[in-house]
Motif scaffolding. Structure first.
Motif, PDB file in Angstrom:
ATOM      1  N   LEU A  52       0.841  -1.195   0.000  1.00 39.10           N
ATOM      2  CA  LEU A  52       0.000   0.000   0.000  1.00 39.10           C
ATOM      3  C   LEU A  52       0.876   1.244   0.000  1.00 39.10           C
ATOM      4  O   LEU A  52       1.809   1.337   0.795  1.00 39.10           O
ATOM      5  N   PRO A  53       0.575   2.205  -0.872  1.00 37.08           N
ATOM      6  CA  PRO A  53       1.399   3.419  -0.901  1.00 37.08           C
ATOM      7  C   PRO A  53       1.274   4.188   0.413  1.00 37.08           C
ATOM      8  O   PRO A  53       0.180   4.307   0.966  1.00 37.08           O
ATOM      9  N   VAL A  54       2.392   4.671   0.967  1.00 39.92           N
ATOM     10  CA  VAL A  54       2.322   5.462   2.193  1.00 39.92           C
ATOM     11  C   VAL A  54       2.763   6.910   1.965  1.00 39.92           C
ATOM     12  O   VAL A  54       2.229   7.819   2.584  1.00 39.92           O
ATOM     13  N   LEU A  55       3.719   7.124   1.082  1.00 39.85           N
ATOM     14  CA  LEU A  55       4.179   8.486   0.797  1.00 39.85           C
ATOM     15  C   LEU A  55       4.198   8.665  -0.712  1.00 39.85           C
ATOM     16  O   LEU A  55       4.479   7.729  -1.448  1.00 39.85           O
ATOM     17  N   GLY A  80       3.793   5.661  11.619  1.00 38.85           N
ATOM     18  CA  GLY A  80       3.087   5.055  10.491  1.00 38.85           C
ATOM     19  C   GLY A  80       3.075   5.915   9.250  1.00 38.85           C
ATOM     20  O   GLY A  80       2.518   5.525   8.231  1.00 38.85           O
ATOM     21  N   ILE A  81       3.695   7.101   9.305  1.00 39.01           N
ATOM     22  CA  ILE A  81       3.667   7.953   8.113  1.00 39.01           C
ATOM     23  C   ILE A  81       4.560   7.385   7.017  1.00 39.01           C
ATOM     24  O   ILE A  81       4.357   7.646   5.832  1.00 39.01           O
ATOM     25  N   ALA A 122       4.257  14.655   6.838  1.00 37.57           N
ATOM     26  CA  ALA A 122       2.791  14.586   6.831  1.00 37.57           C
ATOM     27  C   ALA A 122       2.159  15.075   5.520  1.00 37.57           C
ATOM     28  O   ALA A 122       1.233  14.435   5.015  1.00 37.57           O
ATOM     29  N   PRO A 123       2.643  16.185   4.919  1.00 43.58           N
ATOM     30  CA  PRO A 123       1.989  16.645   3.667  1.00 43.58           C
ATOM     31  C   PRO A 123       2.157  15.681   2.502  1.00 43.58           C
ATOM     32  O   PRO A 123       1.467  15.818   1.492  1.00 43.58           O
ATOM     33  N   PHE A 124       3.078  14.740   2.618  1.00 43.35           N
ATOM     34  CA  PHE A 124       3.334  13.830   1.493  1.00 43.35           C
ATOM     35  C   PHE A 124       2.618  12.500   1.625  1.00 43.35           C
ATOM     36  O   PHE A 124       2.866  11.578   0.877  1.00 43.35           O
ATOM     37  N   PRO A 154      -6.652   5.480  -3.153  1.00 45.17           N
ATOM     38  CA  PRO A 154      -6.895   5.380  -4.604  1.00 45.17           C
ATOM     39  C   PRO A 154      -8.186   6.075  -5.050  1.00 45.17           C
ATOM     40  O   PRO A 154      -8.221   6.676  -6.125  1.00 45.17           O
ATOM     41  N   GLU A 155      -9.224   6.069  -4.187  1.00 43.95           N
ATOM     42  CA  GLU A 155     -10.492   6.667  -4.641  1.00 43.95           C
ATOM     43  C   GLU A 155     -10.397   8.186  -4.774  1.00 43.95           C
ATOM     44  O   GLU A 155     -11.210   8.816  -5.420  1.00 43.95           O
ATOM     45  N   GLU A 156      -9.357   8.800  -4.146  1.00 43.42           N
ATOM     46  CA  GLU A 156      -9.156  10.238  -4.321  1.00 43.42           C
ATOM     47  C   GLU A 156      -8.096  10.525  -5.368  1.00 43.42           C
ATOM     48  O   GLU A 156      -7.475  11.576  -5.375  1.00 43.42           O
ATOM     49  N   GLY A 157      -7.818   9.552  -6.195  1.00 37.77           N
ATOM     50  CA  GLY A 157      -6.859   9.770  -7.272  1.00 37.77           C
ATOM     51  C   GLY A 157      -5.442   9.380  -6.921  1.00 37.77           C
ATOM     52  O   GLY A 157      -4.507   9.701  -7.641  1.00 37.77           O
ATOM     53  N   GLY A 158      -5.259   8.708  -5.781  1.00 37.16           N
ATOM     54  CA  GLY A 158      -3.912   8.284  -5.397  1.00 37.16           C
ATOM     55  C   GLY A 158      -3.474   7.071  -6.195  1.00 37.16           C
ATOM     56  O   GLY A 158      -4.228   6.543  -7.014  1.00 37.16           O
TER      57      GLY A 158
END
Lengths: 218, 210
Positions: free
Chosen positions: B16-19, B39-40, B189-191, B196-200
């Protein structure tokens, strides 16, 4: 790379390192067989090559899960993977250290164990030769199983299931070499096959093991 | 000329993508402190930089054979002595003198003790002494000050300063203040990767099965 070999050998002889464990296990297997089979010398002499090779196989298996698991637990494996040394080299050195601490003592002690099983005198030298040629393959193949199961808790049993089938060719030709040697038959084919299997595994398996470790470290 | 630069990097943990969209550059002599909640993806980022796992996207550029990585665990062998442990890593990195490293991490008096009889903080100091025997310019450190007391944190900060003064680079993930005022701080945190549903990014799903 020599530093890694020296470190592994030093760890093996320090407390809890397990040096001699395989040898003691081999001794127990070989002494238990006559109790189970009975004291008839001719039967023992007939099954001795197989029993000796099976004992060597199991003794080798005993310490396989330590090859990478201990380094994984204390974080050394991550650090070794980022060190200026190819992971294939790490695997090869670890297999060599494993052979020096389990395979080589078996080769040296094998004639004594052969006597316990009434192995004919003519076969003693073939016993040493077949173990000397075959046991390196056991250690190297073992690194592949150890690499596949490195992140797993209590992966030892799974490791045995994965590795034992790969030991079949070595077992067949190793025992066959002793049997043929004992009966004075031609030994070239078994000898060459055994040596060939060892040469091929030593050359190829470190790459497979290193790839398996890279996947498991992710 | 940046010793270490990262552009548009995305990293994943367990598939799962984290950053994502992470870009930064660290110049020679600079330290960069990574911050962010648990967990970031600090450890994941550092492991990706160390080459232990592939990046999901983006590029990491640094000179080859220039990085020394220190993880949560120190990679110590408990039955070997302090100097045997350190000598092993020194010879892996083809360095023969471990005395300066023992001196700088204040381990001289412990040199002949087995690593298993060290306290947690002493073990950590030995783990950090390992960095000094790598001779590598880029230090990638994951929570280097765990279980260190204030004096040892100061000792460590001094070692990092000495490293920076020789033109090295340090990348540290930490929660506490190291007293390295000159270090830049990067808040992760900003990264944080968007779902995925928000375009990630979708992430490599088969990774989860490896």
């Amino acid at each position: 790379m020599i530093a890694l070999l020296i470190r592994d050998l030093r760890l093996a002889v320090r407390a809890g390192g397990g040096f001699g464990l395989g040898l003691a296990f081999f001794l127990i297997v070989v002494t238990l067989v006559p109790f189970g089979v009975g004291p008839q010398g001719d039967i023992l002499a007939r099954i001795a090559p197989g029993i000796l090779w099976l004992g060597a196989l199991l003794a080798c298996l005993l310490s396989l899960d330590r090859i990478f698991a201990l380094d994984f637990e204390d974080g050394s494996l991550d650090l070794l993977a980022t060190a200026p040394m190819p992971l294939e080299g790490v695997v090869a050195m670890k297999a060599f250290a494993h052979w020096l601490t389990t395979g080589l003592p078996l080769v040296i002690a094998a004639p004594v164990f052969g006597i316990l099983l009434h192995l004919p005198a003519a076969a003693q030298s073939w016993l040493v030769i077949s173990l000397l040629l075959g046991t390196p393959a056991l250690s190297v193949l073992g690194t592949f199983g150890a690499a596949l199961t490195v992140g797993l808790k209590r992966g030892g049993l799974l490791l045995s299931l994965l590795v034992l089938p790969f030991y079949v060719p070595t077992l067949i030709f190793g025992a066959e070499l002793i049997r043929r040697g004992a009966q004075g038959m031609a030994t070239e084919v078994a000898l060459l096959m055994l040596a060939g299997i060892t040469a091929a595994t030593v050359a190829l398996i470190p790459f497979a093991s290193a790839a398996a470790i890279r996947v498991n470290l992710r | 000329m940046a010793m270490l630069s990262v552009s548009n990097l995305a990293v994943s943990r367990g598939g799962l993508p984290v950053l994502e969209n992470l870009s930064f550059a660290v110049e020679s002599g600079q330290a960069l402190v990574l911050r962010g909640p648990n967990g970031i993806g600090k450890t994941t980022l550092l492991r990706t930089l160390a080459g232990l796992q592939p990046a999901l996207a983006g590029t990491v550029s640094m000179a080859s054979e220039s990085m020394a990585y220190a993880a949560h665990s120190d990679g110590l062998k408990s039955t070997l002595t302090v100097s045997e442990n350190l000598k092993f890593w020194a010879s892996i990195y083809a360095i023969h003198d471990i005395e300066p490293a023992l001196e700088r991490m204040n381990l001289r008096s412990l040199a002949n003790r087995a690593a298993m009889s060290l306290s947690a903080g002493q073990k950590r100091r030995l783990g950090l002494a390992r960095l000094l025997v790598t001779g590598r310019p880029v230090w990638v450190l994951d929570e280097p000050t765990v279980s260190l007391d204030t004096a040892s944190v100061a000792l460590f900060a001094q070692a990092v300063r000495g490293h920076l003064a020789t033109g090295g680079v340090a990348l540290l993930a930490t929660h506490i203040d190291l007293g390295l005022e000159e270090a830049k701080v990067l808040d992760l945190a900003p990264f944080k990767a968007r779902p995925p549903e928000e375009g990630g990014m979708m992430g490599a799903f088969d990774e989860a099965f490896l």
